[in-house]
Write a protein that holds these residues in place. Structure first.
Motif, short mmCIF file in Angstrom:
data_model
loop_
_atom_site.label_atom_id
_atom_site.label_comp_id
_atom_site.label_asym_id
_atom_site.label_seq_id
_atom_site.Cartn_x
_atom_site.Cartn_y
_atom_site.Cartn_z
N TYR A 131 0.83 -1.21 0.00
CA TYR A 131 0.00 0.00 0.00
C TYR A 131 0.86 1.26 0.00
O TYR A 131 0.59 2.21 -0.74
CB TYR A 131 -0.94 0.02 1.21
N LEU A 132 1.91 1.27 0.81
CA LEU A 132 2.80 2.43 0.87
C LEU A 132 3.48 2.67 -0.47
O LEU A 132 3.59 3.81 -0.92
CB LEU A 132 3.85 2.23 1.97
N ASP A 133 3.93 1.61 -1.10
CA ASP A 133 4.59 1.72 -2.38
C ASP A 133 3.64 2.24 -3.45
O ASP A 133 4.00 3.12 -4.24
CB ASP A 133 5.17 0.36 -2.78
N GLU A 134 2.45 1.69 -3.49
CA GLU A 134 1.46 2.12 -4.49
C GLU A 134 1.09 3.59 -4.31
O GLU A 134 1.01 4.34 -5.28
CB GLU A 134 0.20 1.25 -4.39
N ILE A 135 0.86 4.00 -3.07
CA ILE A 135 0.52 5.40 -2.80
C ILE A 135 1.71 6.29 -3.15
O ILE A 135 1.56 7.31 -3.83
CB ILE A 135 0.09 5.59 -1.34
N GLY A 136 2.88 5.92 -2.69
CA GLY A 136 4.07 6.72 -2.92
C GLY A 136 4.39 6.92 -4.39
O GLY A 136 4.85 7.99 -4.80
N ASN A 137 4.13 5.91 -5.20
CA ASN A 137 4.41 6.01 -6.63
C ASN A 137 3.44 6.92 -7.38
O ASN A 137 3.70 7.30 -8.51
CB ASN A 137 4.40 4.62 -7.28
N THR A 138 2.31 7.24 -6.76
CA THR A 138 1.30 8.05 -7.44
C THR A 138 1.27 9.51 -7.00
O THR A 138 0.59 10.32 -7.60
CB THR A 138 -0.11 7.47 -7.21
N VAL A 139 2.01 9.84 -5.95
CA VAL A 139 1.95 11.21 -5.42
C VAL A 139 2.50 12.19 -6.46
O VAL A 139 3.65 12.06 -6.90
CB VAL A 139 2.77 11.34 -4.11
N PRO A 140 1.69 13.20 -6.84
CA PRO A 140 2.19 14.22 -7.77
C PRO A 140 3.38 14.97 -7.16
O PRO A 140 3.46 15.13 -5.94
CB PRO A 140 0.99 15.16 -7.95
N LYS A 141 4.26 15.46 -8.01
CA LYS A 141 5.46 16.16 -7.54
C LYS A 141 5.14 17.40 -6.72
O LYS A 141 5.90 17.79 -5.85
CB LYS A 141 6.34 16.54 -8.72
N THR A 142 3.99 18.03 -6.97
CA THR A 142 3.63 19.26 -6.28
C THR A 142 2.87 19.02 -4.97
O THR A 142 2.57 19.96 -4.25
CB THR A 142 2.78 20.17 -7.19
N VAL A 143 2.56 17.76 -4.68
CA VAL A 143 1.88 17.41 -3.43
C VAL A 143 2.92 16.96 -2.41
O VAL A 143 3.79 16.14 -2.72
CB VAL A 143 0.84 16.28 -3.65
N GLY A 166 -1.48 16.19 4.11
CA GLY A 166 -0.45 16.85 3.32
C GLY A 166 -0.89 18.19 2.80
O GLY A 166 -1.90 18.74 3.23
N THR A 167 -0.12 18.70 1.83
CA THR A 167 -0.44 19.98 1.20
C THR A 167 -0.42 19.82 -0.31
O THR A 167 0.29 18.97 -0.86
CB THR A 167 0.55 21.09 1.61
N SER A 168 -1.20 20.66 -0.96
CA SER A 168 -1.31 20.65 -2.42
C SER A 168 -1.40 22.09 -2.92
O SER A 168 -1.96 22.95 -2.22
CB SER A 168 -2.58 19.89 -2.82
N PRO A 169 -0.87 22.38 -4.12
CA PRO A 169 -0.93 23.74 -4.62
C PRO A 169 -2.35 24.17 -5.01
O PRO A 169 -2.67 25.35 -4.99
CB PRO A 169 -0.01 23.72 -5.85
N ASP A 170 -3.20 23.20 -5.34
CA ASP A 170 -4.58 23.52 -5.74
C ASP A 170 -5.46 22.29 -5.66
O ASP A 170 -4.98 21.17 -5.53
CB ASP A 170 -4.61 24.12 -7.16
N ASN A 171 -6.76 22.52 -5.77
CA ASN A 171 -7.70 21.39 -5.66
C ASN A 171 -7.72 20.53 -6.91
O ASN A 171 -8.05 19.35 -6.84
CB ASN A 171 -9.10 21.89 -5.32
N VAL A 172 -7.34 21.06 -8.07
CA VAL A 172 -7.32 20.28 -9.31
C VAL A 172 -6.29 19.16 -9.21
O VAL A 172 -6.58 18.00 -9.54
CB VAL A 172 -7.03 21.18 -10.53
N THR A 173 -5.10 19.48 -8.73
CA THR A 173 -4.04 18.47 -8.55
C THR A 173 -4.50 17.39 -7.58
O THR A 173 -4.33 16.19 -7.84
CB THR A 173 -2.75 19.14 -8.04
N LEU A 174 -5.09 17.81 -6.47
CA LEU A 174 -5.56 16.86 -5.46
C LEU A 174 -6.68 15.99 -6.01
O LEU A 174 -6.69 14.77 -5.84
CB LEU A 174 -6.00 17.60 -4.20
N ASP A 175 -7.64 16.61 -6.71
CA ASP A 175 -8.75 15.86 -7.30
C ASP A 175 -8.26 14.82 -8.30
O ASP A 175 -8.75 13.68 -8.31
CB ASP A 175 -9.74 16.80 -8.00
N ASP A 176 -7.29 15.20 -9.14
CA ASP A 176 -6.75 14.26 -10.12
C ASP A 176 -6.07 13.08 -9.43
O ASP A 176 -6.20 11.94 -9.87
CB ASP A 176 -5.76 14.97 -11.05
#
Length: 97
Positions: A7-19, A50-60
């Motif tokens: 689970y950690l690996d799968e989540i970690g591999n999907t985190v956008p660079k800006t999150v 965590g933190t995100s620059p905007d809701n679009v990045t988080l939603d995606d």
């Protein structure tokens, strides 16, 4: 059931660079700890803060993770602007049985 590292690996591999992930709880506590009470965990939950620059990045990102076969649901528990360029969030992922 999968190993926790899966689970950690799968989540970690999907985190956008800006999150930025600040906290991740695998199987969080069911409630507050009380004296002489058995510790109960939510064995089908993962909580991410965590933190995100905007809701679009988080939603995606949420939409992408929601496609995993091992994800039953993802709930956004908190989203709040910290500044013009950053917002904090809290996600809860429910794992399939």
């Amino acid at each position: 059931p999968k190993f926790l590292s899966f689970y950690l690996d799968e989540i970690g591999n999907t985190v956008p660079k800006t999150v930025d992930l600040q906290e991740l709880y695998l199987f969080p506590l069911e409630g507050k700890l009380k004296n002489k009470q058995k510790v109960e965990i939510q064995s089908n939950r993962i909580v991410i803060i965590g933190t995100s620059p905007d809701n679009v990045t988080l939603d995606d990102w949420i939409e992408y993770m929601d496609r995993f076969a091992w994800v039953e649901a993802i709930e956004l528990l908190h989203y709040g602007k910290v500044s013009d360029k950053q917002a904090e969030f809290k996600l809860e992922i429910t794992l399939t049985a």
